[in-house]
Design a protein around this motif. Structure first.
Motif, PDB file in Angstrom:
ATOM      1  N   GLY A   1       0.803  -1.224   0.000  1.00  0.00           N
ATOM      2  CA  GLY A   1       0.000   0.000   0.000  1.00  0.00           C
ATOM      3  C   GLY A   1       0.833   1.269   0.000  1.00  0.00           C
ATOM      4  O   GLY A   1       0.294   2.374  -0.027  1.00  0.00           O
TER       5      GLY A   1
ATOM      6  N   LYS B   1       4.245   1.277  -4.395  1.00  0.00           N
ATOM      7  CA  LYS B   1       5.271   0.702  -5.273  1.00  0.00           C
ATOM      8  C   LYS B   1       4.740   0.485  -6.696  1.00  0.00           C
ATOM      9  O   LYS B   1       5.354   0.908  -7.664  1.00  0.00           O
ATOM     10  CB  LYS B   1       5.785  -0.637  -4.712  1.00  0.00           C
ATOM     11  CG  LYS B   1       6.428  -0.516  -3.347  1.00  0.00           C
ATOM     12  CD  LYS B   1       6.859  -1.866  -2.796  1.00  0.00           C
ATOM     13  CE  LYS B   1       5.733  -2.836  -2.561  1.00  0.00           C
ATOM     14  NZ  LYS B   1       4.757  -2.438  -1.539  1.00  0.00           N
ATOM     15  N   SER B   2       3.593  -0.187  -6.799  1.00  0.00           N
ATOM     16  CA  SER B   2       3.064  -0.497  -8.141  1.00  0.00           C
ATOM     17  C   SER B   2       2.724   0.776  -8.901  1.00  0.00           C
ATOM     18  O   SER B   2       2.978   0.867 -10.109  1.00  0.00           O
ATOM     19  CB  SER B   2       1.785  -1.332  -8.078  1.00  0.00           C
ATOM     20  OG  SER B   2       1.894  -2.315  -7.129  1.00  0.00           O
ATOM     21  N   THR B   3       2.159   1.757  -8.194  1.00  0.00           N
ATOM     22  CA  THR B   3       1.781   3.019  -8.843  1.00  0.00           C
ATOM     23  C   THR B   3       3.022   3.684  -9.450  1.00  0.00           C
ATOM     24  O   THR B   3       3.020   4.091 -10.616  1.00  0.00           O
ATOM     25  CB  THR B   3       1.133   3.974  -7.799  1.00  0.00           C
ATOM     26  OG1 THR B   3       0.065   3.282  -7.166  1.00  0.00           O
ATOM     27  CG2 THR B   3       0.633   5.244  -8.440  1.00  0.00           C
TER      28      THR B   3
ATOM     29  N   ASN C   1       6.490   8.393   0.164  1.00  0.00           N
ATOM     30  CA  ASN C   1       5.469   8.683  -0.850  1.00  0.00           C
ATOM     31  C   ASN C   1       4.294   9.422  -0.212  1.00  0.00           C
ATOM     32  O   ASN C   1       3.279   8.824   0.111  1.00  0.00           O
ATOM     33  CB  ASN C   1       5.016   7.384  -1.517  1.00  0.00           C
ATOM     34  CG  ASN C   1       3.920   7.619  -2.552  1.00  0.00           C
ATOM     35  OD1 ASN C   1       3.745   8.725  -3.052  1.00  0.00           O
ATOM     36  ND2 ASN C   1       3.178   6.564  -2.869  1.00  0.00           N
TER      37      ASN C   1
HETATM   38  N1  LIG Z   1       1.084   9.597  -3.114  1.00  0.00           N
HETATM   39  C1  LIG Z   1      -0.114   9.025  -3.034  1.00  0.00           C
HETATM   40  N2  LIG Z   1      -1.168   9.700  -2.543  1.00  0.00           N
HETATM   41  C2  LIG Z   1      -2.389   9.117  -2.434  1.00  0.00           C
HETATM   42  N3  LIG Z   1      -2.681   7.861  -2.822  1.00  0.00           N
HETATM   43  C3  LIG Z   1      -1.670   7.128  -3.321  1.00  0.00           C
HETATM   44  C4  LIG Z   1      -0.348   7.663  -3.462  1.00  0.00           C
HETATM   45  N4  LIG Z   1       0.438   6.700  -3.995  1.00  0.00           N
HETATM   46  C5  LIG Z   1      -0.346   5.614  -4.184  1.00  0.00           C
HETATM   47  N5  LIG Z   1      -1.623   5.868  -3.789  1.00  0.00           N
HETATM   48  C6  LIG Z   1      -2.771   4.923  -3.800  1.00  0.00           C
HETATM   49  O1  LIG Z   1      -2.566   4.070  -2.692  1.00  0.00           O
HETATM   50  C7  LIG Z   1      -2.951   2.726  -3.012  1.00  0.00           C
HETATM   51  C8  LIG Z   1      -1.758   1.793  -2.808  1.00  0.00           C
HETATM   52  O2  LIG Z   1      -0.803   2.013  -3.841  1.00  0.00           O
HETATM   53  P1  LIG Z   1      -0.136   0.792  -4.620  1.00  0.00           P
HETATM   54  O3  LIG Z   1       0.683   1.372  -5.734  1.00  0.00           O
HETATM   55  O4  LIG Z   1      -1.156  -0.234  -4.953  1.00  0.00           O
HETATM   56  O5  LIG Z   1       0.831   0.251  -3.448  1.00  0.00           O
HETATM   57  P2  LIG Z   1       1.772  -1.038  -3.359  1.00  0.00           P
HETATM   58  O6  LIG Z   1       2.063  -1.495  -4.752  1.00  0.00           O
HETATM   59  O7  LIG Z   1       2.997  -0.556  -2.648  1.00  0.00           O
HETATM   60  O8  LIG Z   1       1.003  -2.033  -2.552  1.00  0.00           O
HETATM   61  C9  LIG Z   1      -3.454   2.748  -4.448  1.00  0.00           C
HETATM   62  O9  LIG Z   1      -4.860   2.800  -4.437  1.00  0.00           O
HETATM   63  C10 LIG Z   1      -2.839   4.025  -5.029  1.00  0.00           C
HETATM   64  O10 LIG Z   1      -3.654   4.578  -6.032  1.00  0.00           O
END
Ligand SMILES: Nc1ncnc2c1ncn2[C@@H]1O[C@H](COP(=O)(O)OP(=O)(O)O)[C@@H](O)[C@H]1O
Ligand SMILES: Nc1nc2c(ncn2[C@@H]2O[C@H](COP(=O)(O)OP(=O)(O)O)[C@@H](O)[C@H]2O)c(=O)[nH]1
Length: 197
Positions: free
Chosen positions: A14, A17-19, A171
């Motif tokens: 959460g 990372k993926s984003t 982040n």
């Molecule tokens: N800087 C940010 N501000 C607000 N929401 C974010 C931010 N970065 C990511 N998110 C949201 O938070 C959630 C978790 O991100 P994600 O990329 O799935 O995390 P991970 O791959 O690390 O588990 C997603 O719904 C994403 O859209």
């Protein structure tokens, strides 16, 4: 001059990372390739087998581990995850820089291999914000959410230990985090771009 190094992204579930990774791969198409891990967890809506993960059953994954097909594997939130040798070879055959998304156990185990990546930790601004992002993502059950938050607390502590990561990125604002990520990787990106000239 040495070639570009692989990149390991780690940090709590959460954290974003993926984003960040998807954005980087889109902006630098042909530069980065994603190492597709194996997992025993169920696919989420929209996830593709072979693209996001190789979704497998536990027996199959254990068989691969026993046969020495994985460079690392770990149990996370009740499921198995692992990086196979062939997932890295597949990327390296197509793209100059291999990116891996692994948990903290993966980081520790990759350090025992000769992969020599750049280690980057993506961290949330706080556990409260992490919980909100995970809830808003609507991918987890209450049980898996609690397991992720528990693992996140350990991860957040370990990421502060000196020498584990080359860079820790908080982040908070997505644009700022993305710019930081690019700035850590610019030397590797330029190596690839110069080689293409
Ligand atoms: N800087 C940010 N501000 C607000 N929401 C974010 C931010 N970065 C990511 N998110 C949201 O938070 C959630 C978790 O991100 P994600 O990329 O799935 O995390 P991970 O791959 O690390 O588990 C997603 O719904 C994403 O859209
Ligand atoms: N050790 C290891 N961890 C992995 C691997 N693939 C994914 N993970 C980690 O497993 C955790 C859970 O991933 P996932 O179920 O996709 O949830 P998400 O990170 O919240 O999207 C994350 O911390 C990932 O970084 C892998 O091949 N090896």
């Amino acid at each position: 001059m040495s070639g570009p190094r692989p990149v390991v992204l780690s940090g709590p579930s959460g954290a974003g990372k993926s984003t960040l990774l998807k954005r980087l791969m889109k902006e630098y198409e042909g530069v980065f390739g994603f190492s597709v891990s194996h997992t025993t967890r169920n696919p989420r809506p929209g996830e593709e087998d072979g693209k996001d993960y190789h979704f497998v059953i536990r027996e199959k994954m254990q068989e691969g581990i026993d046969n020495g097909e994985f460079i690392e594997n770990a149990e996370f939130s009740g499921n198995m995850y692992g990086t196979s040798k062939s997932s890295i070879e597949d990327v390296q055959a197509q793209n100059p820089i291999c990116i891996l998304d692994v948990d903290i156990q993966g980081v520790k185990n990759i350090k025992k291999t000769d992969l020599n990546p750049i280690y980057i930790s993506i961290q949330p601004p706080s556990v409260e914000i992490l919980e909100k992002r995970l809830r808003d993502r609507q991918t987890e059950t209450e049980d898996s959410l609690q397991k992720r938050l528990e693992a996140a607390r350990i991860d957040m502590e370990l990421s502060e230990e000196p020498g584990v990561f080359d860079m820790v990125i908080i982040n908070d604002d997505l644009e700022e985090a993305y710019e930081k990520l690019k700035s850590v990787l610019i030397e590797e990106i330029e190596k690839v771009q110069d080689a293409k000239k």
